[in-house]
Structure formats: structure tokens, C-alpha cells
Enzyme design. Structure first.
Site, PDB file in Angstrom:
ATOM      1  N   HIS A 126       0.749  -0.779   0.009  1.00 35.47           N
ATOM      2  CA  HIS A 126       0.227   0.034  -0.091  1.00 35.47           C
ATOM      3  C   HIS A 126       0.801   1.322  -0.033  1.00 35.47           C
ATOM      4  CE1 HIS A 126      -3.852  -1.852   0.422  1.00 35.47           C
ATOM      5  NE2 HIS A 126      -3.527  -2.685   1.158  1.00 35.47           N
ATOM      6  N   ASP A 156      -5.646 -13.303   0.425  1.00 34.80           N
ATOM      7  CA  ASP A 156      -6.449 -11.935   0.925  1.00 34.80           C
ATOM      8  C   ASP A 156      -7.681 -12.356   0.922  1.00 34.80           C
ATOM      9  OD1 ASP A 156      -6.383  -9.109   1.251  1.00 34.80           O
ATOM     10  OD2 ASP A 156      -5.680  -8.697  -0.662  1.00 34.80           O
TER      11      ASP A 156
END
Length: 376
Positions: free
Chosen positions: A191, A267
């Protein structure tokens, strides 16, 4: 019976040992006692495959439950993933206010390090944020901020944090990377809008992997290699989501050539194992449709992938089964420094999966316990 009163069990087939394929038998209770047989090519017979159980270091949810809910959610999540061959996992949090994180970890504290019958072993926590770049949130809520060693220590006192995702370019984050690693935590870069140079600097300070490679990070360009370039040029480890939706098969193959111990994660979200509809990912509403999970604006928001499907996908794009097995099991164990999981050898935990010739699950054993697959 063993000295501890545990029942000895035996399975036969093509066994993927730490040294390679053996056609024979494996004897185990909670741990593997012995593997007997002869070196053999599994393509030369029609026997089943016996592989190390899958290890997933990035799990947000399943079965309609999300890690951030607290309460009994993690029990539902770990049981659902166990039915798809995951024998160990890290419960993964979302970027959130400190109060939300404390509540989630309080619930996780009751299962981390304790064996729950019928469920994957929860090894600890993957703290995905809040120390990420607010300009590269992906599906993370907008609660990102600079890293805080004091916050991490407070959370770690509630439940064991094994892995932290952060953006190294955020002011103050680079300075705490070495401090986090000194505490025994693994640091992944993700991120992030960081440059190639930011990635290299973070690795020099102790960061050792990358979160969902390619996704939510600065891209590779021949004049600005970005975070992807830093991973491809320098990483030994990185996680990747092989649902063939997050990452093109060609990009997976590129990473396989560059990163020796590229390992797979799901995920997965609360939508995993559920019908199409609306679900929660932390504080975000996500929509499951046609196998994908997205925010209302179309942004990918985790997945519905399970690790047995991840294995099949790797083989589908051309990996040999023994190589694919390492990438859904052994390399994740290596990354966490675990020598007693992710491999079939004497004295390792009896975490194993049995698959038919089409790589469908026949049986799952977690520390010797056979898992019921009826709802898989």
C-alpha cells in the site's frame, strides 16, 4: 497409541517429502513419526498426492465473517479455510482506528497459539496498516497514519503480531522498520507510492517481503522502477494473490523468475465461501459478483480465493506440483522462520493434505486431526 495417548495414523500415496517425492506411507500422530517408501515419479502411477498443509499469511475473512468483527468471527474464518486445506494462517486486520484494532486483537488473543478443533492454527496477526500511504489505500479505509512503535507494542501485548505491512516512504516509517524486526516481527512493504530507492532503503533496514505483489504499489517503469522494481530486483520473499484476477498469469511468471521464494496468499474476505452479495471488509462494504470482490467504485477488495484453488491455479499456469506446493506452504513457513510446518518430515507437525489426481481435496489433517470437509 503414542506415549501421550494420541492415536497413530497412516496414509499411503505419493508423498512430497522435504527431499522430494516418495511413494510409500506416512505415519503420524500430532507430529510426523516416519515416512517410508521409495523415491518415485508421481506421474508413473495413479496414487493420490500427499502434500504439506497450506499456510496462508493474509486472511481477512470467510464464511460471512471478518477478522475486524472480533467476537467469534475468527473461529468461523479458521474453520472454513481448514476445509480448503489451510492448516496454519495469520489473521489479518484492516487499517482502522486504534480502538477497532484493540477490539479485534482482543478476540484473536483467545485463539492465537491455541489449537482449535476443526480449524486452521492461527499463528498470530498480520497487521495490514494503518501505517500505509493514504494515496494507495486500495480497499483499505482512510485511517492511515505514520507508524508508531508504541502502538505496535500495545497491540502486540494483546495478541502476537507476526507480520506488519507498511509504506516506507511515509514520514517516520523507515525509522521503525529495524525496531520492528528487532522485536521479532516481519515487515512487508505494501500500500505504497514509494520509489525503487524507498524499497531498497527499507530492505536495508530489515524489511523482507512485499504485500500482494503488484497490487497497491508503485509500478515498474524502465526509468522509474518503483516498488515493484525493488521487489523484482532484490527480494527473496514476496506474497502474491494467484486468483488470476488480481495478477495476470504472465506477471506471476515474471515474479517467479525474479523472486526465489515467492509465496501465495488468498487475501480472502468475508465473502469467501458465500453466495454473491454484500459483505463487510473492516468498515467497508464490498460486493461479491462473478468470483470477484470489489468496492462500489469497482476497486478490487480482497478475494474469495482458497488455498486449494491457489494450488490448482499455479499448476494451471505451468508450475510443477512440487514447486506449486512450496509456494502455498513451505516458503511461507520459511518466511516466518518455522521449521516444523510447511514440510513433510519426521518431527514436523502432521499438517497435511491429500489430493486426487485432479488436485481436489480428499482429506485434510491439522496436527493429526482429520478435518471434516462436508461443507467445502
Amino acid at each position: 497409541m503414542t506415549e501421550q495417548g494420541q492415536v497413530m495414523q497412516e496414509l499411503s500415496g505419493n508423498i512430497l517429502t522435504a527431499q522430494g517425492w516418495v511413494r510409500g506411507s506416512i505415519n503420524f500422530a500430532d507430529k510426523i513419526r516416519a515416512i517410508q517408501g521409495e523415491v518415485s515419479d508421481p506421474n508413473a502411477n495413479a496414487d493420490c498426492y500427499i502434500l504439506p498443509g497450506f499456510i496462508d499469511l493474509h486472511v481477512h475473512g470467510a464464511g460471512g465473517k471478518d477478522t475486524m468483527e472480533g467476537g467469534e468471527a475468527i473461529k468461523v474464518i479458521s474453520r472454513m479455510h481448514a476445509r480448503h486445506g489451510t492448516t496454519s494462517m495469520l489473521a489479518t486486520t484492516m487499517t482502522a482506528p486504534m480502538s477497532d484494532l484493540e477490539m479485534a486483537l482482543q478476540a484473536l488473543s483467545t485463539v492465537c497459539g491455541q489449537r482449535q478443533s476443526g480449524a486452521a492454527r492461527v499463528l498470530g496477526v498480520h497487521l495490514e496498516g494503518p501505517y500505509i500511504n493514504p494515496g494507495k489505500l486500495g480497499a483499505q479505509p482512510d485511517f492511515a497514519h505514520a507508524g508508531s512503535l508504541e502502538q505496535v507494542k500495545k497491540l502486540n501485548a494483546i495478541a502476537p503480531i507476526k507480520l506488519i505491512t507498511l509504506a516506507p516512504e511515509v514520514e517516520g516509517n523507515l525509522a521503525i522498520v529495524s525496531q520492528l524486526t528487532a522485536l521479532g516481527m516481519r515487515v512487508q512493504l505494501g500500500h505504497t507510492l514509494g520509489t525503487y530507492e524507498d524499497g531498497v532503503a527499507a530492505m536495508e533496514n530489515g524489511a523482507t517481503s512485499f504485500t500482494h505483489l503488484y497490487n497497491a504499489m508503485s509500478r515498474l517503469d524502465h526509468r522509474a522502477p518503483g516498488m515493484v522494481g525493488a521487489a523484482l530486483a532484490h527480494a527473496t520473499y514476496a506474497e502474491i494473490i494467484p486468483d488470476l484476477l488480481h495478477v495476470h498469469a504472465g506477471a506471476i511468471k515474471t515474479a517467479l523468475r525474479a523472486i526465489p521464494k515467492l509465496y501465495c496468499v488468498t487475501d480472502s474476505t468475508s465473502a469467501s465461501g458465500m453466495p454473491d452479495g454484500e459483505y463487510m471488509l473492516g468498515r467497508q462494504v464490498v460486493h461479491k459478483c462473478l468470483g470477484g470482490v470489489r468496492l462500489a467504485d469497482g476497486t478490487l477488495a480482497g478475494s474469495t480465493l482458497t488455498m486449494d484453488q491457489a494450488l490448482r491455479n499455479l499448476v494451471k499456469i505451468g508450475l510443477e506440483l512440487d514447486d506449486a506446493s512450496k509456494r502455498v506452504s513451505t516458503y511461507a513457513a520459511d518466511f516466518l522462520g518455522l521449521s516444523d510446518r510447511g514440510r513433510l518430515q519426521a518431527d514436523a507437525y502432521a499438517d497435511l493434505v491429500v489430493l486426487d489426481r485432479e488436485l481436489n481435496l480428499i482429506a485434510v489433517y491439522i496436527e493429526g486431526e482429520k478435518i471434516e470437509l462436508k461443507d467445502a
